[in-house]
Design a protein around this motif. Structure first.
Motif, PDB file in Angstrom:
ATOM      1  N   VAL A   1       0.868  -1.171   0.000  1.00 60.09           N
ATOM      2  CA  VAL A   1       0.000   0.000   0.000  1.00 60.09           C
ATOM      3  C   VAL A   1       0.908   1.225   0.000  1.00 60.09           C
ATOM      4  O   VAL A   1       2.129   1.101   0.018  1.00 60.09           O
ATOM      5  N   HIS A   2       0.305   2.397  -0.030  1.00 62.69           N
ATOM      6  CA  HIS A   2       1.127   3.610   0.018  1.00 62.69           C
ATOM      7  C   HIS A   2       0.345   4.718   0.712  1.00 62.69           C
ATOM      8  O   HIS A   2      -0.735   5.102   0.263  1.00 62.69           O
ATOM      9  N   PHE A   3       0.910   5.205   1.806  1.00 66.06           N
ATOM     10  CA  PHE A   3       0.278   6.274   2.571  1.00 66.06           C
ATOM     11  C   PHE A   3       0.929   7.614   2.239  1.00 66.06           C
ATOM     12  O   PHE A   3       2.081   7.666   1.790  1.00 66.06           O
ATOM     13  N   PRO A   4       0.217   8.698   2.513  1.00 65.58           N
ATOM     14  CA  PRO A   4       0.863  10.013   2.395  1.00 65.58           C
ATOM     15  C   PRO A   4       1.901  10.199   3.489  1.00 65.58           C
ATOM     16  O   PRO A   4       1.825   9.569   4.552  1.00 65.58           O
ATOM     17  N   ALA A   5       2.872  11.057   3.234  1.00 64.73           N
ATOM     18  CA  ALA A   5       3.836  11.427   4.272  1.00 64.73           C
ATOM     19  C   ALA A   5       3.271  12.520   5.170  1.00 64.73           C
ATOM     20  O   ALA A   5       3.651  12.636   6.338  1.00 64.73           O
TER      21      ALA A   5
ATOM     22  N   GLU B   1      -0.026   4.305  13.244  1.00 65.50           N
ATOM     23  CA  GLU B   1      -1.388   4.766  13.463  1.00 65.50           C
ATOM     24  C   GLU B   1      -2.251   4.643  12.217  1.00 65.50           C
ATOM     25  O   GLU B   1      -3.389   4.135  12.279  1.00 65.50           O
ATOM     26  N   VAL B   2      -1.762   5.095  11.079  1.00 68.72           N
ATOM     27  CA  VAL B   2      -2.609   5.098   9.883  1.00 68.72           C
ATOM     28  C   VAL B   2      -2.766   3.699   9.294  1.00 68.72           C
ATOM     29  O   VAL B   2      -3.792   3.391   8.679  1.00 68.72           O
ATOM     30  N   PHE B   3      -1.763   2.846   9.472  1.00 68.18           N
ATOM     31  CA  PHE B   3      -1.945   1.446   9.080  1.00 68.18           C
ATOM     32  C   PHE B   3      -3.075   0.829   9.900  1.00 68.18           C
ATOM     33  O   PHE B   3      -3.942   0.124   9.373  1.00 68.18           O
ATOM     34  N   THR B   4      -3.047   1.077  11.207  1.00 67.26           N
ATOM     35  CA  THR B   4      -4.072   0.526  12.099  1.00 67.26           C
ATOM     36  C   THR B   4      -5.460   1.019  11.706  1.00 67.26           C
ATOM     37  O   THR B   4      -6.423   0.236  11.632  1.00 67.26           O
ATOM     38  N   LEU B   5      -5.569   2.310  11.430  1.00 65.09           N
ATOM     39  CA  LEU B   5      -6.870   2.875  11.071  1.00 65.09           C
ATOM     40  C   LEU B   5      -7.365   2.372   9.724  1.00 65.09           C
ATOM     41  O   LEU B   5      -8.575   2.214   9.514  1.00 65.09           O
TER      42      LEU B   5
ATOM     43  N   SER C   1      -0.815  -9.137   6.375  1.00 60.73           N
ATOM     44  CA  SER C   1       0.422  -8.346   6.401  1.00 60.73           C
ATOM     45  C   SER C   1       0.396  -7.379   5.229  1.00 60.73           C
ATOM     46  O   SER C   1       0.179  -7.786   4.077  1.00 60.73           O
ATOM     47  N   ILE C   2       0.580  -6.099   5.514  1.00 65.68           N
ATOM     48  CA  ILE C   2       0.645  -5.083   4.473  1.00 65.68           C
ATOM     49  C   ILE C   2       1.887  -4.227   4.710  1.00 65.68           C
ATOM     50  O   ILE C   2       2.379  -4.124   5.841  1.00 65.68           O
ATOM     51  N   TYR C   3       2.388  -3.615   3.646  1.00 65.76           N
ATOM     52  CA  TYR C   3       3.628  -2.841   3.771  1.00 65.76           C
ATOM     53  C   TYR C   3       3.608  -1.674   2.790  1.00 65.76           C
ATOM     54  O   TYR C   3       2.802  -1.600   1.871  1.00 65.76           O
ATOM     55  N   GLN C   4       4.545  -0.764   3.016  1.00 65.68           N
ATOM     56  CA  GLN C   4       4.779   0.319   2.073  1.00 65.68           C
ATOM     57  C   GLN C   4       6.273   0.619   2.036  1.00 65.68           C
ATOM     58  O   GLN C   4       7.028   0.266   2.946  1.00 65.68           O
ATOM     59  N   ILE C   5       6.700   1.254   0.953  1.00 69.32           N
ATOM     60  CA  ILE C   5       8.040   1.844   0.866  1.00 69.32           C
ATOM     61  C   ILE C   5       7.803   3.338   0.724  1.00 69.32           C
ATOM     62  O   ILE C   5       7.262   3.790  -0.283  1.00 69.32           O
ATOM     63  N   GLN C   6       8.183   4.086   1.730  1.00 67.82           N
ATOM     64  CA  GLN C   6       7.729   5.466   1.843  1.00 67.82           C
ATOM     65  C   GLN C   6       8.831   6.348   2.433  1.00 67.82           C
ATOM     66  O   GLN C   6       9.695   5.880   3.175  1.00 67.82           O
ATOM     67  N   THR C   7       8.791   7.618   2.093  1.00 68.73           N
ATOM     68  CA  THR C   7       9.708   8.593   2.663  1.00 68.73           C
ATOM     69  C   THR C   7       9.258   8.953   4.075  1.00 68.73           C
ATOM     70  O   THR C   7       8.081   9.184   4.332  1.00 68.73           O
TER      71      THR C   7
ATOM     72  N   MET D   1      12.061   4.253   3.910  1.00 66.01           N
ATOM     73  CA  MET D   1      11.990   3.058   4.734  1.00 66.01           C
ATOM     74  C   MET D   1      10.870   2.158   4.227  1.00 66.01           C
ATOM     75  O   MET D   1       9.851   2.636   3.746  1.00 66.01           O
ATOM     76  N   LYS D   2      11.112   0.867   4.317  1.00 66.07           N
ATOM     77  CA  LYS D   2      10.035  -0.091   4.136  1.00 66.07           C
ATOM     78  C   LYS D   2       9.489  -0.384   5.522  1.00 66.07           C
ATOM     79  O   LYS D   2      10.212  -0.820   6.409  1.00 66.07           O
ATOM     80  N   ASP D   3       8.197  -0.132   5.742  1.00 68.40           N
ATOM     81  CA  ASP D   3       7.595  -0.537   7.006  1.00 68.40           C
ATOM     82  C   ASP D   3       6.388  -1.406   6.716  1.00 68.40           C
ATOM     83  O   ASP D   3       5.530  -1.070   5.898  1.00 68.40           O
ATOM     84  N   SER D   4       6.364  -2.568   7.351  1.00 70.35           N
ATOM     85  CA  SER D   4       5.252  -3.492   7.194  1.00 70.35           C
ATOM     86  C   SER D   4       4.638  -3.793   8.546  1.00 70.35           C
ATOM     87  O   SER D   4       5.285  -3.638   9.591  1.00 70.35           O
ATOM     88  N   TYR D   5       3.395  -4.221   8.517  1.00 65.32           N
ATOM     89  CA  TYR D   5       2.636  -4.453   9.749  1.00 65.32           C
ATOM     90  C   TYR D   5       1.814  -5.716   9.586  1.00 65.32           C
ATOM     91  O   TYR D   5       1.207  -5.949   8.537  1.00 65.32           O
ATOM     92  N   SER D   6       1.820  -6.525  10.601  1.00 62.65           N
ATOM     93  CA  SER D   6       1.008  -7.734  10.600  1.00 62.65           C
ATOM     94  C   SER D   6      -0.144  -7.567  11.578  1.00 62.65           C
ATOM     95  O   SER D   6      -0.007  -6.913  12.619  1.00 62.65           O
TER      96      SER D   6
END
Length: 597
Positions: free
Chosen positions: A67-71, A110-114, A129-135, A155-160
């Motif tokens: 996925v990809h979230f805003p910074a 926080e935004v992954f959880t939401l 499990s979802i992840y993003q590569i984000q600034t 950084m790549k951050d992933s969450y399970s």
């Protein structure tokens, strides 16, 4: 290269202290835009994207989805978890034209959880499990070492997300194995070590450290296989000592003994022992520090440690927040004059747990409001020489648990070579390393704070448990540059090099450039990528210097050997070179490159 957006530098930039920073700038991979902020140039971006692709492949291999979230994120989610305040000055905050608060995300729990809360409501949807590569953005007080410690980084951050501990453990183990594969593919040797969770919260935690002399992290290891960041090392606590027959403590006049060394000398001169000499380990050193809370306020803490040990403030920071009842990151620094003036009972050089033997100023029975924390070695029944909180006065035989108490136990001293491993696997040795990745069992902290619940198999609401897994993409690039270079320049592993082959055409005559372009066509048809130095008015020395600086693993020279029907092949890492016939050059290059993969 006559058209490549590239300018190499002969000299190191003035602000570059470490090799990776120097070489990445000199070779035209990055350019400084501001302190801790860098522009990526074509070659650097090529390497960066290759690292990202390796990360993506391994994340997809364990079933994680991108996925990809805003910074740019609103304040409210971070306020709900307490991290808006916990981060203090460590994040970039801003307001929009309507005065609403935002931040540039340092991390995205926080935004992954939401997002999961918004889309999922049943146990049937999990595990996930979802992840993003984000600034990411962090307001580093002292950005340094180029990409290794910047204010903007990728950084790549992933969450399970799971409902059972079994599923969460499986996700954690899958990420751990994925990380080991990523580092293996990048050619970067790392050491997994036990770690503290810090501001992330949660329970189990491991770091992946690249052993390197310039690393900011210190870790320890034993021959028996124990490995941990020093912040996560626990001291084997001695057994309590029976103090029934110990004599009463006595105050002695000890002028001019405001250091441990002078105190030990005075003790051996004026209060000698019969069985052995006094040593620094017999003294209790009380170090005054200021805990700087997320809101900027200061709280005075005194650390009681054996006199033969130095205080490690970074190690103490890992657990100080919980011990003084403060959430979030707490910075520790030496107390200043203003701090000490507020507490006149603390006499510099003569601080101890008791103002007199009957009226302690530190510890649970004290009245000063100062928190007193001691090293695990300060066990009940242990006897100490320590300050009497009066100039030129020390107490001899002050017994822990009998004559003084404390508010908590803290791991706050420098771990020494030879200290015992907490698991009994032998003496420890210390090493330096660069943190490349960090994985956590987060538990339910964020799910509870943000209301992430789903219906379980019985139709009842259950709180989701989470894991968090970070990987420094830009930091990995810098670490690889740090690990694989020589005095001539970079030496990239083939998997992430900006090209497979660097071909230099040097000399005069159309036939030379025609032969180079014919070979390039053959190599590209075989699937190889080529950087072609076709610059007509650049000297051979400059061309070869640039080739070695750029660090492509295979160097091919079409030059004066062409008259004899040969082309030179050179391995950038080993330096070995050989001449091959022109007709065999393409096949020879292809075979060599395959051998590097």
């Amino acid at each position: 290269m006559s058209h490549l957006f590239l300018r190499t530098l002969r000299d190191n930039p003035a602000d570059a202290e470490v090799a990776s920073h120097q070489l990445l700038v000199r070779a035209g991979y990055i350019r400084r835009a501001a302190p801790g902020v860098y522009t990526w140039l074509p070659l650097g971006l090529t390497v960066l994207r290759k690292i990202e692709e390796i990360v993506r492949e391994e994340m997809h291999r364990i079933g994680a989805q991108e996925v990809h979230f805003p910074a740019l994120l609103p304040k409210e989610p971070y306020e709900a978890t307490g991290r808006w305040d916990d981060y203090g000055d460590g994040i970039f905050r801003l307001k929009d034209r309507k005065e609403a608060d935002y931040l540039l995300a340092p991390t995205h729990e926080e935004v992954f959880t939401l997002l999961v809360k918004d889309l999922y409501s049943s146990y049937k949807d999990l595990p996930l499990s979802i992840y993003q590569i984000q600034t990411k953005y962090r307001d580093e007080a002292r950005p340094r070492a180029g990409l290794l410690r910047g204010r903007e980084f990728i950084m790549k951050d992933s969450y399970s997300f799971a409902l059972t501990e079994e599923d969460q453990r499986a996700a954690y183990d899958a990420h751990r194995e994925a990380y080991l594969r990523i580092f293996d593919r990048l050619g970067l040797p790392v050491v997994p070590v036990n770690a503290q969770s810090g501001a992330m919260g949660g329970s189990a935690s491991e770091e992946f450290l690249f052993p390197c002399d310039i690393g900011e992290d210190t870790f320890v290891e034993s021959e028996g296989g124990f490995r941990a960041n020093v912040e996560a090392v626990t001291t084997p606590t001695p057994e309590p000592i029976d103090h029934t027959n110990l004599p009463a403590a006595q105050v002695h006049h000890t002028p001019g003994t405001n250091t441990i060394a002078t105190l030990v000398d005075a003790a051996n001169t004026h209060q000698p022992r019969e069985d052995r000499a006094w040593t620094a380990a017999d003294t209790l050193k009380n170090v005054v520090v200021a805990a700087v809370l997320p809101d900027g306020s200061r709280r005075i803490v005194v650390l009681g440690v054996p006199g033969d040990r130095d205080v490690d403030l970074k190690r103490a920071e890992a657990t100080i927040g919980g011990l003084i009842g403060v959430g979030g990151e707490v910075a520790l620094e030496a107390a200043n004059e203003a701090d000490l003036k507020k507490h006149p009972g603390l006499v510099r050089g003569y601080i101890g747990p008791g103002l007199s033997l009957d009226t302690p100023v530190l510890g649970e029975q004290g009245s000063t409001g100062i928190t007193y924390l001691v090293d695990p070695r300060v066990v009940s029944g242990s006897s100490w020489i320590t300050g009497a909180n009066e100039a030129d006065q020390h107490v001899f035989g002050l017994v822990a648990g009998r004559d003084f108490s404390w508010d908590g136990i803290i791991e706050a001293v420098v771990v020494k070579e030879g200290d015992p491993a907490p698991d009994g696997s032998g003496p420890l040795r210390t090493r330096r390393g660069i943190e490349m990745g960090h994985i956590f069992h987060l538990g339910t902290r964020y799910a509870q704070a943000l209301g992430l619940q789903v219906l379980d198999v019985n139709g009842k609401l259950a709180t989701v448990t989470m894991g968090s897994y970070g990987f420094g993409v830009t930091r990995a690039l810098a670490a690889i540059a740090e690990a694989t270079h020589d005095d001539k320049g970079l030496i990239w592993p083939l998997a992430i090099a900006p090209a497979d082959v660097h071909l230099v055409a040097t000399g005069k005559g159309e036939e030379l450039y025609a032969a180079a372009e014919t070979l390039i066509g053959e190599l590209e048809a075989a699937g190889l990528s080529v950087i072609y130095d076709d610059r007509p008015k650049v000297s051979p020395g400059v061309k070869f210097g640039d080739a070695e600086l750029l660090g492509v693993p295979m160097l091919v020279t079409v030059g004066r050997g062409l008259k004899n029907g040969t082309i030179e092949l050179k391995d950038r890492r080993s330096g070995e070179s050989r001449e091959v016939p022109v007709a065999e050059a393409g096949a020879a290059v292809l075979e060599h490159v395959k051998g590097l993969s």
